[in-house]
Design a protein around this motif. Structure first.
Motif, PDB file in Angstrom:
ATOM      1  N   VAL A  33      23.268  66.074  30.742  1.00  0.00           N
ATOM      2  CA  VAL A  33      24.118  67.136  30.199  1.00  0.00           C
ATOM      3  C   VAL A  33      25.493  66.578  29.840  1.00  0.00           C
ATOM      4  N   ALA A  34      26.015  65.726  30.704  1.00  0.00           N
ATOM      5  CA  ALA A  34      27.329  65.130  30.435  1.00  0.00           C
ATOM      6  C   ALA A  34      27.286  64.271  29.168  1.00  0.00           C
ATOM      7  N   ARG A  43      22.074  66.157  35.348  1.00  0.00           N
ATOM      8  CA  ARG A  43      23.527  66.319  35.193  1.00  0.00           C
ATOM      9  C   ARG A  43      24.103  65.226  34.301  1.00  0.00           C
ATOM     10  N   GLU A 102      22.505  77.288  33.568  1.00  0.00           N
ATOM     11  CA  GLU A 102      23.876  76.793  33.672  1.00  0.00           C
ATOM     12  C   GLU A 102      24.124  75.627  32.719  1.00  0.00           C
ATOM     13  N   PHE A 103      23.098  74.799  32.515  1.00  0.00           N
ATOM     14  CA  PHE A 103      23.241  73.685  31.584  1.00  0.00           C
ATOM     15  C   PHE A 103      23.227  74.185  30.144  1.00  0.00           C
ATOM     16  N   GLU A 146      27.183  66.610  26.216  1.00  0.00           N
ATOM     17  CA  GLU A 146      28.496  67.217  25.972  1.00  0.00           C
ATOM     18  C   GLU A 146      29.433  66.238  25.262  1.00  0.00           C
ATOM     19  N   ARG A 173      24.259  77.002  29.115  1.00  0.00           N
ATOM     20  CA  ARG A 173      25.555  77.629  28.851  1.00  0.00           C
ATOM     21  C   ARG A 173      26.623  76.567  28.548  1.00  0.00           C
ATOM     22  N   ARG A 174      26.562  75.463  29.314  1.00  0.00           N
ATOM     23  CA  ARG A 174      27.542  74.385  29.087  1.00  0.00           C
ATOM     24  C   ARG A 174      27.406  73.818  27.676  1.00  0.00           C
ATOM     25  N   ILE A 175      26.169  73.646  27.243  1.00  0.00           N
ATOM     26  CA  ILE A 175      25.942  73.116  25.895  1.00  0.00           C
ATOM     27  C   ILE A 175      26.453  74.107  24.850  1.00  0.00           C
ATOM     28  N   GLN A 176      26.204  75.386  25.100  1.00  0.00           N
ATOM     29  CA  GLN A 176      26.676  76.410  24.147  1.00  0.00           C
ATOM     30  C   GLN A 176      28.195  76.412  24.052  1.00  0.00           C
ATOM     31  N   VAL A 177      28.844  76.260  25.186  1.00  0.00           N
ATOM     32  CA  VAL A 177      30.316  76.245  25.197  1.00  0.00           C
ATOM     33  C   VAL A 177      30.831  75.088  24.353  1.00  0.00           C
ATOM     34  N   VAL A 178      30.233  73.919  24.516  1.00  0.00           N
ATOM     35  CA  VAL A 178      30.664  72.748  23.729  1.00  0.00           C
ATOM     36  C   VAL A 178      30.444  72.995  22.242  1.00  0.00           C
TER      37      VAL A 178
END
Lengths: 249, 175
Positions: free
Chosen positions: B102-103, B99, A53-54, B106, A56-61
């Motif tokens: 990750v933030a 978390r 899930e993390f 991002e 994927r979040r990085i890929q989206v960014v």
């Protein structure tokens, strides 16, 4: 560190090494402190990317095109979505225009000299607030333990509050020390910490720090009941922001 | 403990001490290294010396460093117990740390250049150096790797030196 180790390190983080490559990398790291340090750091990224899930979040960014300017980027972060009055202008270039520079730095020397960055925050009413840091750069970098000095000056009488948001998202007020807002007179230089008081040092999590200045014309009454909400949403008054970076000691 | 095993733990202790010293200073680095080795010997004896045990040591040492920074006055045995637990089970603190990391990531990635973001993407897609070279229209695979390492360095600079955050130096906010 040689090119082979650099390649192995990069691929370790993303889980792309074979068992044998990984074994060799860790074995070499036990004989090489620099490689071990880099591997320890890279293991942090591996722990993030091992979570789907993390990852994927990085890929989206990464797939998203970043906003072309820092102001739009801030908008995309949702910080100022409620702001009817936001305008941010970090005009570092002004620093290099000699006559204006002289005017902008007036009163901040020698407290903030020799190196400093001057950010001109244009507020909704067209007035300007100068926010000054004692270090140069578009995003000044401080190391943990460094002394940090901040100054600001509004071109109008205003209720002012200055907040700092750290890398963990924690927000704290830097000014004023013991009230929701400080009443600042036009062209009054405000120094943090006040001149003559002990220096402040940078501490806490490394990473980007956001300094957010909220200014409400003195003729209006700021919402004292929930000043942090005001800082976040800027429903009233005006907000400007700059970023500096804290690096590891 | 065999001679080989003893050599392994001695080397690992020295390396952990070296890394911790770069973040915490020499005095606290000794404690972190020693406590990490104690946890490995007591709780992870089933893992033979090698890369898997070093990875486990990374996790234990990282939590020990965070704990040391957060409360240097904490009772040492409590701290060891905490490290044991934290390394064996996902807990709210570890989860919050991830978390948070990750933030931070991002927020930093959009500030990298387009080429760095593309390289990072290709790394996540596990493209080979050759495929990356072709997509970047680079002169050589070596050039791609140079770029990739520079981009990593840039990202780490923006993050303050670590993908996962460490608090620094034990100094509390003065401002």
């Amino acid at each position: 560190m040689n090119a082979v180790h650099e390649s192995l390190l990069l691929r370790y983080a993303t889980g792309a090494l074979s068992k044998e490559e990984e074994r060799q990398l860790f074995q070499d790291a036990l004989d090489d402190q620099n490689l071990f340090n880099e591997l320890f750091v890279e293991d942090g990224l591996r722990r993030i990317l091992d979570r789907p899930e993390f990852r994927r979040r990085i890929q989206v960014v990464l797939e998203r095109e970043p906003a072309p300017t820092s102001a739009l980027w801030l908008l995309s972060r949702g910080w100022f979505l409620m702001a009817a009055t936001l305008l941010l202008a970090a005009t570092v270039a002004l620093f290099f225009v000699s006559p204006r520079r002289q005017e902008e730095t007036r009163g901040f020397s020698p407290f903030l000299s020799p190196a400093r960055s001057i950010f001109s925050l244009e507020l909704s009413n067209g007035e300007m607030v100068r926010l000054v840091l004692d270090r140069k750069g578009k995003e000044p970098v401080y190391r943990a333990g460094d002394v940090i000095r901040i100054g600001f000056r509004a071109e109008f009488d205003a209720h002012v509050a200055l907040f700092e948001k750290d890398a963990s998202g924690r927000i704290r007020r830097l000014y004023p020390a013991a009230a929701d807002f400080g009443l600042v007179k036009k062209d009054q230089n405000v120094l943090i910490p006040p001149e003559g008081e002990p220096d402040s040092t940078v501490s806490g999590l490394p990473g980007p720090r956001h300094l957010r200045l909220v200014a409400v014309p003195a003729s209006e009454s700021p919402d004292l009941r929930d000043v942090r909400k005001l800082a976040l949403q800027a429903r009233r008054g005006a907000v400007g922001e700059l970023v500096y970076v804290v690096s590891a000691p | 403990m065999s001679a080989d095993s003893s050599d392994f733990f001695n080397a690992l202790r020295a390396r952990i001490r070296g890394f911790a010293a770069s973040r915490l200073g020499a005095e606290r680095a000794d404690d972190v290294a020693q406590e990490t080795i104690v946890v490995l010997l007591q709780k992870y004896r089933h893992i033979p010396p090698g890369d898997e045990l070093v990875k486990t040591a990374f996790g234990v040492a990282r939590l020990r460093m965070l704990g040391t920074i957060r409360d240097s006055a904490r009772n040492r045995e409590d701290a060891i117990e905490e490290a044991e637990f934290a390394s064996a089970h996902p807990n709210p603190e570890s989860e919050a740390l991830l978390r948070q990391a990750v933030a931070r990531l991002e927020s930093v990635l959009p500030r990298l250049g387009a080429k760095c973001r593309l390289i990072f993407r290709m790394r996540l897609e596990a493209l080979s150096s050759r495929e990356m070279k072709e997509r970047l229209q680079a002169k050589s695979e070596a050039a791609v790797q140079l770029w990739a390492f520079r981009c990593r360095k840039k990202a780490l600079e923006l993050l303050g030196g670590d993908w996962l955050p460490f608090e620094s130096g034990g100094r509390r906010a003065e401002r």
